[in-house]
Design an enzyme around this catalytic site. Sequence first.
Site, PDB file in Angstrom:
ATOM      1  N   CYS A 211       0.824  -1.201   0.000  1.00 54.32           N
ATOM      2  CA  CYS A 211       0.000   0.000   0.000  1.00 54.32           C
ATOM      3  C   CYS A 211       0.870   1.268   0.000  1.00 54.32           C
ATOM      4  O   CYS A 211       1.550   1.520  -0.984  1.00 54.32           O
ATOM      5  CB  CYS A 211      -0.985  -0.026   1.161  1.00 54.32           C
ATOM      6  SG  CYS A 211      -2.417   1.057   0.876  1.00 54.32           S
TER       7      CYS A 211
ATOM      8  N   HIS B 210      -3.935  -5.228  -0.071  1.00 55.81           N
ATOM      9  CA  HIS B 210      -3.588  -5.727   1.265  1.00 55.81           C
ATOM     10  C   HIS B 210      -3.661  -7.250   1.323  1.00 55.81           C
ATOM     11  O   HIS B 210      -4.725  -7.814   1.597  1.00 55.81           O
ATOM     12  CB  HIS B 210      -4.520  -5.109   2.311  1.00 55.81           C
ATOM     13  CG  HIS B 210      -4.202  -3.700   2.625  1.00 55.81           C
ATOM     14  ND1 HIS B 210      -3.422  -3.318   3.701  1.00 55.81           N
ATOM     15  CD2 HIS B 210      -4.528  -2.549   2.000  1.00 55.81           C
ATOM     16  CE1 HIS B 210      -3.298  -2.005   3.731  1.00 55.81           C
ATOM     17  NE2 HIS B 210      -3.963  -1.520   2.699  1.00 55.81           N
TER      18      HIS B 210
ATOM     19  N   GLU C  67      -2.662  -9.134   3.564  1.00 59.91           N
ATOM     20  CA  GLU C  67      -2.919  -9.598   4.941  1.00 59.91           C
ATOM     21  C   GLU C  67      -4.401  -9.604   5.281  1.00 59.91           C
ATOM     22  O   GLU C  67      -4.802 -10.102   6.345  1.00 59.91           O
ATOM     23  CB  GLU C  67      -2.163  -8.726   5.946  1.00 59.91           C
ATOM     24  CG  GLU C  67      -2.820  -7.413   6.309  1.00 59.91           C
ATOM     25  CD  GLU C  67      -2.774  -6.351   5.218  1.00 59.91           C
ATOM     26  OE1 GLU C  67      -3.419  -5.305   5.380  1.00 59.91           O
ATOM     27  OE2 GLU C  67      -2.078  -6.563   4.197  1.00 59.91           O
TER      28      GLU C  67
END
Length: 375
Positions: free
Chosen positions: A266, A350, A352
Amino acid sequence: MSPRAVLVLENGRVFRGRGFGAPVTSHGEVVFNTSITGYQEIVSDPSYCGQIVVMTAVEIGNVGVNPADLEAARPACAGLAVREHAGASSWRAEGELDAWLAEHGIPGIDDIDTRALTRVLRDEGAMRGAIAPDPGGDCAALVAEIRRQPEMTGLDLVPRVTTRERHTWREPGWRAPWDPAVAPLEHRFQVVAYDFGIKRNILRCLVDAGCDVTVVPATTPAAEALALAPDGLFLSNGPGDPAAVTYGVAAARELVASGKPVFGICLGHQILSLALGARTYKLPFGHHGGNHPVKDLATGKVEITAQNHGFAVDPDSLPAGARVSHLNLYDGTVEGIELAGRPVFGVQYHPEASPGPHDAHYLFGRFRDAMRAAR
């Protein structure tokens, strides 16, 4: 009875509803998020610092809040706007969204038409706004106050969210009590993670991938990070305009020159791109949600991804040797870059999750494999 509140935009639009959380006035860039679940992770994501989040999902609050799902120690956004705020009804809840926001001085508003608000932001772009107690009449003074606030372009918000001192992170990813135990990986890799507003689940994913993580403040000189003898370096997510984070860009340039593996997510991906000589630009309303399709150009595989950003990398500005690795299938914007023949890469989205799909978790394994090869 809930107090009356307003959400006001810089274009003069006023949305009247009920207040929850803290009964205060808070300014920020108003953006919409299309995730159906995971409001606690969204509200505590440091990348939302300086922003008022409008949730397009209708009911918010029904799973309460709990420490395990926090992405930072406290709420990070400037405010929360929802269609309907509900009380907690979940076996994992340890508190109410309303009380949690109030404890940390963050206002919320519900009983507004979030579909109409989202259409305004979609058509006119993300804009400055405020959540405030309802003045009961004309909001011209509040509109004038909003227009005096700084715009997101040119704004460095990283100092508000970065860690103040270096620390280690060892906590793995959350597992349900009935899930089988996972044996720790035999070979560990030393990673220095730059905290531009890092989400806790990124740190958990790095630990699960076999990394021992040292988190350093955003202003850490590259020489200081490299002196820790890491196997790899990580550039985290975070809020604001990447071009304003000049100290991070300068450090990233030296980290890339060190020859060690570098991975950015990001804001970290944008900072990495700027360090390579590329440019970034502001998107009209950004990408915020857990349902964005991204194509891996090397494999042709499409991943459904979690996203939260308001800026993007200009592909035409990438220097020789750098190439686009992933594309957003909604609007064709850059979602990943890599250096040819070098263990240096970044993604705009993202992997994660928290919240969101897990399609892109493999990227943490790719970072681990790059460190193993570099050894």
